[in-house]
Each structure stands twice: as C-alpha cells, then as structure tokens.
Write a protein that holds these residues in place. Structure first.
Motif, mmCIF file in Angstrom:
data_model
loop_
_atom_site.group_PDB
_atom_site.id
_atom_site.type_symbol
_atom_site.label_atom_id
_atom_site.label_comp_id
_atom_site.label_asym_id
_atom_site.label_seq_id
_atom_site.Cartn_x
_atom_site.Cartn_y
_atom_site.Cartn_z
ATOM 1 N N ILE A 174 9.833 -21.595 -77.725
ATOM 2 C CA ILE A 174 8.942 -21.166 -76.474
ATOM 3 C C ILE A 174 7.625 -20.652 -77.481
ATOM 4 C CG2 ILE A 174 8.529 -19.715 -74.614
ATOM 5 C CD1 ILE A 174 10.790 -21.666 -74.082
ATOM 6 N N LEU A 175 6.636 -21.147 -76.774
ATOM 7 C CA LEU A 175 5.226 -20.691 -77.189
ATOM 8 C C LEU A 175 4.597 -19.735 -75.992
ATOM 9 C CD1 LEU A 175 3.887 -23.976 -78.815
ATOM 10 C CD2 LEU A 175 4.745 -22.188 -80.270
ATOM 11 N N ARG A 176 4.486 -18.652 -76.180
ATOM 12 C CA ARG A 176 4.198 -18.023 -75.210
ATOM 13 C C ARG A 176 2.634 -17.987 -74.808
ATOM 14 N NH1 ARG A 176 5.876 -12.417 -76.313
ATOM 15 N NH2 ARG A 176 5.278 -12.789 -78.146
ATOM 16 N N ALA A 177 2.341 -18.121 -73.428
ATOM 17 C CA ALA A 177 0.660 -18.052 -72.979
ATOM 18 C C ALA A 177 0.243 -18.931 -73.954
ATOM 19 C CB ALA A 177 0.247 -16.513 -73.169
ATOM 20 N N TYR A 178 0.613 -20.034 -74.018
ATOM 21 C CA TYR A 178 0.243 -21.005 -75.145
ATOM 22 C C TYR A 178 -1.062 -22.059 -74.590
ATOM 23 C CZ TYR A 178 0.201 -24.157 -79.124
ATOM 24 O OH TYR A 178 -0.216 -25.051 -80.155
ATOM 25 N N MET A 179 -0.805 -22.466 -73.214
ATOM 26 C CA MET A 179 -1.950 -23.228 -72.596
ATOM 27 C C MET A 179 -2.305 -22.600 -71.442
ATOM 28 S SD MET A 179 -0.263 -26.894 -73.357
ATOM 29 C CE MET A 179 -1.936 -27.788 -73.042
ATOM 30 N N TYR A 180 -3.671 -22.954 -71.094
ATOM 31 C CA TYR A 180 -4.040 -22.641 -69.766
ATOM 32 C C TYR A 180 -4.154 -23.517 -68.679
ATOM 33 C CZ TYR A 180 -5.293 -17.696 -70.748
ATOM 34 O OH TYR A 180 -5.302 -16.317 -71.063
ATOM 35 N N GLN A 181 -3.659 -23.440 -67.524
ATOM 36 C CA GLN A 181 -4.141 -24.253 -66.360
ATOM 37 C C GLN A 181 -4.517 -23.653 -65.151
ATOM 38 O OE1 GLN A 181 -3.225 -27.811 -67.008
ATOM 39 N NE2 GLN A 181 -4.207 -28.078 -64.825
ATOM 40 N N HIS A 182 -5.768 -23.975 -64.676
ATOM 41 C CA HIS A 182 -6.283 -23.090 -63.527
ATOM 42 C C HIS A 182 -6.547 -21.608 -63.759
ATOM 43 C CE1 HIS A 182 -5.581 -27.005 -61.374
ATOM 44 N NE2 HIS A 182 -4.718 -26.860 -61.305
ATOM 45 N N GLY A 183 -6.796 -21.393 -64.886
ATOM 46 C CA GLY A 183 -7.189 -20.253 -65.316
ATOM 47 C C GLY A 183 -6.210 -19.288 -65.754
#
Length: 181
Positions: free
Chosen positions: A153-162
């Motif tokens: 798991i890559l934690r907090a890896y990508m942003y979507q809708h902020g």
C-alpha cells in the motif's frame, strides 16, 4: 516509428488530433477519471494537450501510450500504455482507461495482454508496475488475473478532488510472465 499492435477485436495505435473528441469524451466522464488522480476534462483543449503529452513521452522514450481502437468501428474507446519508463532499470508502469460504454466486454484484458507482451518482448522490461486506487476493485481484479502481484500500500499517494487516497502497488516480473506464457 510508433508500433501498431493488433488483437482479434482491437487496433492499438498512436493517437492523433483527429482523436481529440473521443479522448475528451473519456476524460470528461466522471466514471472514467474517478480513480485516475486527475480532474474531469472541461475543455477539448485538455484532450489535445494530453495527446501531445503522449506523443512527447514516446519521442523522449519516457513512455508509450496507445489509443485503443475498435476494429469494427474504427473509434477510439480508451488508451493503454507505459509511463515512468526507465530504460536503464528495465521497468515501467502500466496505465489504461476505457469509456464506460465499453466496460465488461473483455477489451481491457485483450489490450493489456498485447501490451504486456510488447513490454517484455520488445521493450525488454524486467518489471511492469501498476498503481491502483484501493477502491478500484475492477482494475485490481484485472491485474491479479493477468498475473500481477500485490506488493503493498502506498499511503496518501494520489489526490482526487483535493483528497489524498491510498493506492496499491502491483507488479509483474518478466520471469513470472514467461513462466505463465
């Protein structure tokens, strides 16, 4: 020269400005970009820029992205390809999307099968990775079906809708691919 790949039902080819409207329709669709890590396209020019970005990525040997064209109708239904291509390390990441009108028909698996073969046989990759939003069960299922292994798991890896999202990292090694094929 951009490689043309074909399957029973699909032609994987370079995107051109003539594909702008179809690419826009994909990336303007909320269901398509829900797990993509970007906002929905609002203007046709965004699709033009994306097509240019794909062409530049290929020209600089940082990636290769095919348009997925239905042979039957000659229309683009999505894209598939490699990004984060590091030739020296013989690795790249795979990405793909299809317009929802073409989901659940086996097109993603058909295209992925051809692209994986190209990556291992023609690009001499040793490792093909994939980063998938945890919530994207369909993509996770497809990758596992194709022989990818979940690595973590890559934690907090990508942003979507902020909002930050955790992702799963998958990988398929050439040795495992050759052993299965």
């Amino acid at each position: 020269m951009f490689p043309l790949l074909e399957t029973a039902r699909l032609r994987l080819r370079a995107l051109t400005t003539q594909d702008t409207e179809r690419i826009f329709q994909c990336f303007a669709h909320e269901e398509v970009i829900r797990y993509y890590g970007q906002e929905r396209f609002q203007e046709l020019q965004q699709a033009e820029r994306l097509i240019e970005l794909f062409a530049q990525s290929f020209a600089t040997e940082k990636g290769i992205r095919w348009g997925i064209e239905l042979k039957e109708t000659a229309e683009i239904i999505g894209t598939i390809g490699f990004h984060n291509w590091l030739k020296a390390h013989k690795r790249a990441e795979i990405g793909y999307e299809l317009h929802p009108d073409y989901w659940h028909k086996g097109y993603a698996q058909e295209a992925l099968t051809e692209v994986l073969a190209y990556g291992f046989q023609k690009m001499d990759l040793t490792r093909i990775g994939a980063v998938v939003f945890i919530e994207n069960a369909a993509s996770s299922q497809l990758l596992l079906k194709m022989g990818f292994q979940k690595e973590g798991i890559l934690r907090a890896y990508m942003y979507q809708h902020g909002q930050a999202h955790d992702t799963i990292i998958y990988a398929l090694l050439k040795t495992a691919y050759e052993g299965a094929n």
